[in-house]
Design an enzyme around this catalytic site. Structure first.
Site, short mmCIF file in Angstrom:
data_model
loop_
_atom_site.label_atom_id
_atom_site.label_comp_id
_atom_site.label_asym_id
_atom_site.label_seq_id
_atom_site.Cartn_x
_atom_site.Cartn_y
_atom_site.Cartn_z
N GLN A 1 6.59 4.61 1.80
CA GLN A 1 5.48 4.24 0.90
C GLN A 1 4.30 3.71 1.72
OE1 GLN A 1 7.55 1.38 -1.61
NE2 GLN A 1 8.21 2.98 -3.02
N ARG B 1 1.83 6.15 3.51
CA ARG B 1 0.84 6.87 2.69
C ARG B 1 -0.56 6.30 2.88
NH1 ARG B 1 2.55 9.98 -1.45
NH2 ARG B 1 0.43 10.75 -1.27
N HIS B 2 -0.64 5.10 3.43
CA HIS B 2 -1.95 4.46 3.64
C HIS B 2 -2.53 4.97 4.96
CE1 HIS B 2 -1.74 1.89 0.13
NE2 HIS B 2 -0.44 2.02 0.31
N ARG B 3 -3.54 5.85 4.81
CA ARG B 3 -4.03 6.64 5.95
C ARG B 3 -5.04 5.90 6.80
NH1 ARG B 3 -5.98 10.79 1.65
NH2 ARG B 3 -6.20 8.78 0.63
N SER C 1 11.38 5.43 17.40
CA SER C 1 11.82 6.83 17.34
C SER C 1 13.33 6.92 17.51
CB SER C 1 11.14 7.63 18.45
OG SER C 1 11.78 8.87 18.58
N ARG D 1 -0.16 -2.80 -3.35
CA ARG D 1 1.25 -3.05 -3.05
C ARG D 1 1.75 -4.44 -3.44
NH1 ARG D 1 3.14 2.07 -2.94
NH2 ARG D 1 1.97 3.34 -1.46
C1 LIG Z 1 2.40 1.98 -7.71
C2 LIG Z 1 2.23 3.24 -6.90
C3 LIG Z 1 2.89 4.39 -7.25
C4 LIG Z 1 2.73 5.56 -6.50
N1 LIG Z 1 3.42 6.68 -6.86
C5 LIG Z 1 3.29 7.82 -6.13
C6 LIG Z 1 4.01 9.01 -6.46
O1 LIG Z 1 4.76 9.04 -7.43
N2 LIG Z 1 3.86 10.10 -5.68
C7 LIG Z 1 3.02 10.12 -4.60
O2 LIG Z 1 2.91 11.14 -3.92
N3 LIG Z 1 2.33 9.00 -4.25
C8 LIG Z 1 2.44 7.87 -4.97
N4 LIG Z 1 1.75 6.73 -4.61
C9 LIG Z 1 0.90 6.77 -3.40
C10 LIG Z 1 -0.58 6.88 -3.77
O3 LIG Z 1 -0.86 8.09 -4.44
C11 LIG Z 1 -1.45 6.75 -2.51
O4 LIG Z 1 -1.14 7.82 -1.64
C12 LIG Z 1 -1.21 5.46 -1.76
O5 LIG Z 1 -1.23 4.37 -2.64
C13 LIG Z 1 -2.30 5.28 -0.70
O6 LIG Z 1 -3.50 4.98 -1.38
P1 LIG Z 1 -4.91 5.37 -0.79
O7 LIG Z 1 -4.99 6.82 -0.55
O8 LIG Z 1 -5.93 4.78 -1.73
O9 LIG Z 1 -4.90 4.51 0.55
P2 LIG Z 1 -5.40 4.85 2.01
O10 LIG Z 1 -4.79 6.10 2.53
O11 LIG Z 1 -5.20 3.59 2.82
O12 LIG Z 1 -6.93 5.10 1.84
C14 LIG Z 1 -7.81 4.04 1.46
C15 LIG Z 1 -9.03 4.67 0.83
O13 LIG Z 1 -9.70 5.45 1.83
C16 LIG Z 1 -10.23 6.63 1.24
N5 LIG Z 1 -9.62 7.78 1.91
C17 LIG Z 1 -8.64 7.77 2.86
N6 LIG Z 1 -8.38 9.00 3.28
C18 LIG Z 1 -9.18 9.82 2.59
C19 LIG Z 1 -9.37 11.23 2.57
N7 LIG Z 1 -8.70 12.04 3.36
N8 LIG Z 1 -10.30 11.73 1.73
C20 LIG Z 1 -11.00 10.93 0.91
N9 LIG Z 1 -10.88 9.58 0.87
C21 LIG Z 1 -9.97 9.04 1.71
C22 LIG Z 1 -9.89 6.59 -0.24
O14 LIG Z 1 -10.97 5.99 -0.91
C23 LIG Z 1 -8.71 5.65 -0.30
O15 LIG Z 1 -8.55 5.00 -1.55
C24 LIG Z 1 1.88 5.57 -5.35
C25 LIG Z 1 1.20 4.39 -5.01
C26 LIG Z 1 1.36 3.25 -5.76
C27 LIG Z 1 0.62 1.99 -5.35
#
Ligand SMILES: Cc1cc2nc3c(=O)[nH]c(=O)nc-3n(C[C@H](O)[C@H](O)[C@H](O)COP(=O)(O)OP(=O)(O)OC[C@H]3O[C@@H](n4cnc5c(N)ncnc54)[C@H](O)[C@@H]3O)c2cc1C
Length: 304
Positions: free
Chosen positions: A99, A102-104, A112, A209
């Site tokens: 999880q 997923r924060h890019r 590893s 989170r």
């Molecule tokens: C309660 C909860 C449930 C979830 N359930 C699921 C699920 O069922 N399935 C699933 O796949 N995921 C799920 N997620 C993951 C969610 O979809 C996001 O991938 C994750 O929360 C990361 O968020 P983010 O992309 O905003 O954050 P970050 O990757 O940290 O990015 C922060 C911000 O930077 C910007 N950003 C970053 N990269 C880019 C880019 N390439 N293009 C444009 N803007 C960008 C966006 O504004 C983004 O909001 C869940 C998340 C939460 C919190």
């Protein structure tokens, strides 16, 4: 020049403060920028310094810094917050790691299992934290498993982890490479990473989170990070708590603003006397989920 102090050492009496998470995990703050701050200040000062560079103003009083930071947070002028950076060492189960990854907007270096053998360390929730499936939200849990089922699940979790780890070691003994032997290891295996991020993106992570829609295990890590950074950037955290819509603040949709306007209009014309039952004003939107969200917001204003 004023005296500089190591803000981490000053606030925690140690250079790498750590908070225990789950049964074997932790979050450790290992570094930050700025780390040396003028005596009597916190690392918040760096965001103000960055914001002021655009109009060439020097250092201001602490009060002025506080109100500038709160202005930045309210108006989403976020780049000055990116000037404050953190490095964490985190130990966590693989499913929480998945999880987190997923924060890019941060950078990761993870342990590893191609280079080294896995340890026999698995997350086993306490018996009081074996949760039941939520009926309202398909992703969430609510309540806890009770009765004999608790002992059964707990015991079998432990047995299954032990057996799987023995099997993994046997695969290695039989000559299977580490990168394939790990295929058998379960999602509650502990891993570790170093994570570098900045305050703006960290607050985004924490909003998502630490929220109760996130899985409880990752909430524990989010809350541990919040406890740590509150000490070193207290002004930013207070502003975030006050203004962010997923914390103390609130975001109203146009429909919701209109519902409030109608409610106040009714009040002005006197119809309010007749219609006022302290019931939540209705919104026109069609979706049930949006109505539920509106009702949660309206209750914060004192409606029933
Ligand atoms: C309660 C909860 C449930 C979830 N359930 C699921 C699920 O069922 N399935 C699933 O796949 N995921 C799920 N997620 C993951 C969610 O979809 C996001 O991938 C994750 O929360 C990361 O968020 P983010 O992309 O905003 O954050 P970050 O990757 O940290 O990015 C922060 C911000 O930077 C910007 N950003 C970053 N990269 C880019 C880019 N390439 N293009 C444009 N803007 C960008 C966006 O504004 C983004 O909001 C869940 C998340 C939460 C919190």
């Amino acid at each position: 020049m004023s005296e500089l102090v190591d803000i981490i050492a000053e606030k925690f009496n140690t250079t790498t403060p750590q908070i225990q998470c789950l049964d074997h995990g932790f979050v450790r703050l290992i570094d930050m920028m700025p780390r040396l701050v003028p005596k009597g200040q916190t690392a918040d000062f760096r965001a103000c310094q960055a914001a002021r560079v655009s109009y060439g103003n020097g250092t201001k009083t602490l009060n002025e810094d506080t109100s500038l930071l709160r202005y930045l947070m309210r108006h989403r002028h976020t780049t000055p917050l990116e000037k404050i950076r953190f490095e964490f060492h985190v130990k966590l189960p693989l499913f929480v790691c998945q999880q987190w990854l997923r924060h890019r907007t941060g950078t990761f270096n993870q342990l590893s299992l191609r280079y080294s053998e896995s340890k026999n360390e698995f997350y086993i929730p306490d018996k009081g934290n074996l949760r039941t499936q939520s009926e309202k939200n398909k992703q969430c849990s609510e309540g806890v498993v009770s009765g004999h089922e608790v002992d059964f699940i707990h015991e079998h979790l432990e047995i299954s982890c032990d057996q799987t780890y023995d099997q993994y070691m046997q695969f290695l003994d039989l000559g299977l490479c580490r990168e394939q032997a790990r295929m058998i290891l379960p999602a509650n295996l502990y891993t570790e990473f170093y994570w570098t991020t900045d305050l703006h993106n960290l607050l985004h992570f924490l909003a998502l989170r630490c929220d109760n829609h996130a899985q409880k295990e990752i909430q524990d890590y989010g809350n541990a990070i919040l406890t740590l950074i509150k000490e070193v950037v207290p002004v930013s955290i207070q502003a975030w708590e006050d203004y962010h819509p997923m914390r103390g603040g609130m975001l109203l949709t146009k429909d919701e603003v209109d519902a409030f306007k109608r409610y106040i209009e009714d009040k002005k014309t006197g119809e309010y006397e007749a219609c006022f039952t302290e019931k939540i004003p209705e919104i026109n939107t069609a979706t049930k989920r949006e109505v539920n969200e509106w009702q949660d917001k309206a209750r914060r204003f004192g409606f029933n």
